[in-house]
Design a protein around this motif. Structure first.
Motif, PDB file in Angstrom:
ATOM      1  N   LEU A   1       0.834  -1.201   0.000  1.00 49.57           N
ATOM      2  CA  LEU A   1       0.000   0.000   0.000  1.00 49.57           C
ATOM      3  C   LEU A   1       0.868   1.250   0.000  1.00 49.57           C
ATOM      4  O   LEU A   1       1.865   1.336   0.709  1.00 49.57           O
ATOM      5  CB  LEU A   1      -0.923  -0.005   1.224  1.00 49.57           C
ATOM      6  CG  LEU A   1      -1.885  -1.181   1.335  1.00 49.57           C
ATOM      7  CD1 LEU A   1      -2.814  -0.998   2.530  1.00 49.57           C
ATOM      8  CD2 LEU A   1      -2.710  -1.343   0.052  1.00 49.57           C
TER       9      LEU A   1
ATOM     10  N   CYS B   1      -1.460  -4.976  -6.694  1.00 58.01           N
ATOM     11  CA  CYS B   1      -2.462  -3.918  -6.541  1.00 58.01           C
ATOM     12  C   CYS B   1      -1.922  -2.508  -6.747  1.00 58.01           C
ATOM     13  O   CYS B   1      -2.642  -1.533  -6.531  1.00 58.01           O
ATOM     14  CB  CYS B   1      -3.112  -4.017  -5.157  1.00 58.01           C
ATOM     15  SG  CYS B   1      -2.050  -3.436  -3.799  1.00 58.01           S
ATOM     16  N   GLN B   2      -0.660  -2.377  -7.159  1.00 61.98           N
ATOM     17  CA  GLN B   2      -0.038  -1.053  -7.215  1.00 61.98           C
ATOM     18  C   GLN B   2      -0.795  -0.056  -8.107  1.00 61.98           C
ATOM     19  O   GLN B   2      -0.810   1.143  -7.834  1.00 61.98           O
ATOM     20  CB  GLN B   2       1.414  -1.161  -7.695  1.00 61.98           C
ATOM     21  CG  GLN B   2       2.396  -1.621  -6.640  1.00 61.98           C
ATOM     22  CD  GLN B   2       2.246  -3.096  -6.305  1.00 61.98           C
ATOM     23  OE1 GLN B   2       1.657  -3.839  -7.082  1.00 61.98           O
ATOM     24  NE2 GLN B   2       2.757  -3.511  -5.160  1.00 61.98           N
TER      25      GLN B   2
ATOM     26  N   TRP C   1      -4.084  -0.209  -8.769  1.00 62.68           N
ATOM     27  CA  TRP C   1      -5.510  -0.174  -8.450  1.00 62.68           C
ATOM     28  C   TRP C   1      -5.887   1.202  -7.910  1.00 62.68           C
ATOM     29  O   TRP C   1      -5.030   1.989  -7.497  1.00 62.68           O
ATOM     30  CB  TRP C   1      -5.851  -1.244  -7.414  1.00 62.68           C
ATOM     31  CG  TRP C   1      -5.690  -2.652  -7.890  1.00 62.68           C
ATOM     32  CD1 TRP C   1      -5.089  -3.068  -9.056  1.00 62.68           C
ATOM     33  CD2 TRP C   1      -6.104  -3.845  -7.215  1.00 62.68           C
ATOM     34  NE1 TRP C   1      -5.101  -4.442  -9.131  1.00 62.68           N
ATOM     35  CE2 TRP C   1      -5.720  -4.940  -8.033  1.00 62.68           C
ATOM     36  CE3 TRP C   1      -6.751  -4.094  -6.009  1.00 62.68           C
ATOM     37  CZ2 TRP C   1      -5.980  -6.263  -7.671  1.00 62.68           C
ATOM     38  CZ3 TRP C   1      -7.002  -5.411  -5.649  1.00 62.68           C
ATOM     39  CH2 TRP C   1      -6.628  -6.477  -6.467  1.00 62.68           C
TER      40      TRP C   1
ATOM     41  N   ARG D   1      -7.465  -0.248  -3.067  1.00 61.07           N
ATOM     42  CA  ARG D   1      -6.327  -0.553  -2.203  1.00 61.07           C
ATOM     43  C   ARG D   1      -6.712  -0.413  -0.732  1.00 61.07           C
ATOM     44  O   ARG D   1      -6.259  -1.171   0.123  1.00 61.07           O
ATOM     45  CB  ARG D   1      -5.147   0.361  -2.550  1.00 61.07           C
ATOM     46  CG  ARG D   1      -4.462  -0.043  -3.849  1.00 61.07           C
ATOM     47  CD  ARG D   1      -3.237   0.790  -4.169  1.00 61.07           C
ATOM     48  NE  ARG D   1      -3.620   2.110  -4.661  1.00 61.07           N
ATOM     49  CZ  ARG D   1      -3.305   3.263  -4.062  1.00 61.07           C
ATOM     50  NH1 ARG D   1      -2.598   3.246  -2.943  1.00 61.07           N
ATOM     51  NH2 ARG D   1      -3.679   4.412  -4.587  1.00 61.07           N
TER      52      ARG D   1
END
Length: 209
Positions: free
Chosen positions: A40, A155-156, A158, A163
């Motif tokens: 995150l 997920c970078q 997203w 996230r």
């Protein structure tokens, strides 16, 4: 003056359960916590730490292992009482009460009573189905820690909301549910994450207590 007669203990002295397979055991998941911190962006992680669920991240960062040992002691020496939201334990020859009130003050979690706490109604929308597919989970199940870690690795790009949802699901799976690494969480509760404000303010305190 005669000493106060206390209720019987829940567990016989010397026959207390061993904590190796307890919630405290499964919530000590360093892989999940590390994946959340690494995946995150700082803005999302800081937002998580400013939410009502911050207590879980703070305890993990502070390595509060003693807290689980204290809870295990309280559970092993608890008295057999009928009040649902109170825990009474022996400390030497005295009794100590720990209730939902103290739990709320200590954690900051919402401890409000609501109907169907463990099985809230949540409509399966197209947005939910799409997000569940994105994290690689059947819409009929809740994600496991294993599936969440896999999703965190990709997920970078997203959206910030998605996230944030992954961050909340990590807290839900790793701390609130405390399931085994590969075990699915409860879908009825996991689905609440589609409404970020509702998920943050859900009575996780009452559920956890």
């Amino acid at each position: 003056m005669d000493s106060l007669k206390l209720p019987k203990r829940t567990f016989t002295l010397g026959e207390e359960p061993f904590p190796i397979k307890s919630i405290a055991y499964h919530t000590d998941d360093s892989k999940l916590f590390s994946a959340v911190r690494d995946a995150l962006h700082d803005d999302v992680y800081e937002e998580l730490k400013e939410s009502r669920l911050e207590v879980f991240l703070k305890f993990k960062e502070m390595d509060f292992g003693w807290a689980s040992r204290l809870v295990h002691y309280m559970l092993c020496f608890q008295l057999n009482i009928k009040k649902k939201y109170e825990l009474w334990s022996l400390v030497g020859a005295d009794s100590v009460r720990f209730s939902l009130i103290e739990f709320e003050q200590l954690t900051g979690l919402n401890c409000e009573y609501i109907e169907q706490l463990e099985n809230p109604r949540c409509e399966v929308t197209n947005e939910m189905a799409s997000f569940w597919e994105r994290i690689g989970v059947s819409v009929d199940a809740g994600p496991s820690s294993e599936q969440i870690i896999r999703a965190l690795k990709r997920c970078q790009e997203w959206s910030q909301d998605d996230r944030m949802r992954l961050g909340y699901l990590s807290i839900f799976s790793g701390f609130i549910e405390g399931r085994k690494y590969s075990s699915a969480t409860r879908a009825s509760l996991a689905r609440l994450v589609m409404d970020l404000e509702k998920f943050e303010n859900y009575p996780w305190g009452e559920s956890g207590f």
